[in-house]
Scaffold this active site. Structure first.
Site, mmCIF file in Angstrom:
data_model
loop_
_atom_site.group_PDB
_atom_site.id
_atom_site.type_symbol
_atom_site.label_atom_id
_atom_site.label_comp_id
_atom_site.label_asym_id
_atom_site.label_seq_id
_atom_site.Cartn_x
_atom_site.Cartn_y
_atom_site.Cartn_z
ATOM 1 C CG ASP A 29 2.769 14.281 8.644
ATOM 2 O OD1 ASP A 29 2.967 15.359 8.039
ATOM 3 O OD2 ASP A 29 3.190 13.193 8.216
ATOM 4 N N GLY A 76 7.358 4.028 3.312
ATOM 5 C CA GLY A 76 7.927 5.231 3.910
ATOM 6 C C GLY A 76 9.391 5.046 4.235
ATOM 7 C CE LYS A 85 3.837 3.022 9.638
ATOM 8 N NZ LYS A 85 3.298 4.344 10.078
ATOM 9 C CB ILE A 109 -0.949 0.018 1.214
ATOM 10 C CG1 ILE A 109 -1.877 -1.198 1.203
ATOM 11 C CG2 ILE A 109 -1.756 1.312 1.254
ATOM 12 C CD1 ILE A 109 -2.694 -1.334 2.471
ATOM 13 N N GLY A 110 1.908 1.232 0.812
ATOM 14 C CA GLY A 110 2.759 2.410 0.935
ATOM 15 C C GLY A 110 4.150 2.033 1.387
ATOM 16 C CG MET A 120 11.722 5.499 9.907
ATOM 17 S SD MET A 120 11.347 6.247 11.497
ATOM 18 C CE MET A 120 11.451 4.825 12.577
ATOM 19 C CB SER A 121 7.245 1.384 8.468
ATOM 20 O OG SER A 121 6.470 2.551 8.234
#
Length: 313
Positions: A150, A35, A55, A32-33, A37-38
């Site tokens: 954020d 980043g 995650k 899905i994504g 760090m994860s």
């Protein structure tokens, strides 16, 4: 889609950075994504027979105690907050050398994705987004002292049932009244296009007014198709949020059909000095309803406390 489909998926083993990623009791479906760090994956929960999101902390951070504690803190907060407007976390664990947590899967799209397709969002929908986020964060602030820190189009989604949901509490802050001198944070946390002035200054005790500013910067982007300061680099963008003399254009310069009340709402939420900014989420919600009723507001700039947008005189 039937459970049999998910049961017949291959085991959750994928090659990432030359390592085999395997999460107990989950079948990974798609990423899905990704980043810094994860990574986040759509997955099938074999035990509970449901689609979830997982995650996973990247391997390079999996031996860092501070990073693991932060990752755990993020999950714990998401597990504690029970509100339909905030994505729920279910479980945190370490399996096969991977730290991860399981959370609610949102079947829908982010407003960043919508912007790519439609360039901007109409006023009535922007007000609905603003109201929905205000309600969710009013609950989170009053019950858990949560400051999201954020807010941006990527972190606000709408599911297939039309429910707006907040994502990613990775850099969120819990308010605790502190007396006496406090250490100033070493790093500025937030996304430059939407960050509040007090985050740029490195204030050690943020409150809900910081999110009020960031939500307004987000709504400005949705309504106009442009961020507040589109021509600035990262450093100068952050300076622009703080500098009283720097103001973005009236939203009606891009879309004349936007109402005066809507623009005044954003002006009030984007006041640079938080002492003169809209003070709480209840007021944000009420002002959204006033705009929907066709009402206007008095200018919020007081004693030189300018907004980050300059409205037409």
């Amino acid at each position: 889609m039937s459970n049999a489909y998910y049961d017949n998926l291959p085991d959750a083993q994928l090659t990432i950075r030359s390592r085999i990623l395997k999460i107990p009791n989950l079948k990974l479906i798609s990423k899905i994504g990704d980043g810094g760090m994860s990574t986040v994956w759509k997955a099938w929960d074999i035990v509970n027979q449901r689609v979830v999101a997982v995650k996973i902390l990247n391997k390079e951070f999996a031996s860092d105690g501070a990073e693991i504690r932060q990752f755990r803190s993020e999950e714990r907060l998401m597990e504690e907050i029970h509100h339909p407007g905030i994505v729920q976390a279910y479980d945190f664990d370490n399996g096969n050398g991977n730290w991860y947590y399981i959370m609610e899967y949102v079947d829908g799209y982010s407003f960043a994705e919508l912007l790519k397709r439609k360039q901007h969002v109409r006023e009535s929908d922007c007000l609905l987004i603003c109201e929905s986020v205000a309600v969710a964060l009013d609950y989170a602030w009053n019950n858990h002292g949560l400051v999201h820190c954020d807010l941006k189009p990527e972190n606000i989604m709408i599911n297939t049932e039309g429910v707006i949901k907040l994502l990613d509490l990775g850099i969120s802050h819990r308010y605790e009244f502190k007396e006496g001198p406090q250490a100033v944070p070493e790093h500025v946390l937030g996304t430059p296009a939407y960050i509040s002035p007090e985050q740029v200054y490195g204030d050690f005790e943020l409150d809900c007014r910081s999110d009020v500013y960031s939500l307004a910067a987000t709504i400005y982007h949705l309504a106009t198709g442009r961020i507040l300061f589109p021509d600035y680099d990262t450093e100068n963008t952050m300076r622009a949020h703080c500098d009283e003399a720097t103001q973005a254009r009236d939203p009606r310069a891009y879309h004349p059909e936007l109402s005066e009340g809507f623009c005044q709402l954003l002006e009030s939420m984007l006041v640079k000095n938080r002492d003169y900014r809209v003070a709480n989420w209840s007021d944000v919600f009420t002002m959204c309803q006033e705009v929907e009723a066709g009402n206007k507001f008095k200018p919020r700039a007081v004693n030189g406390a300018n907004s980050s947008i300059r409205l037409f005189s």
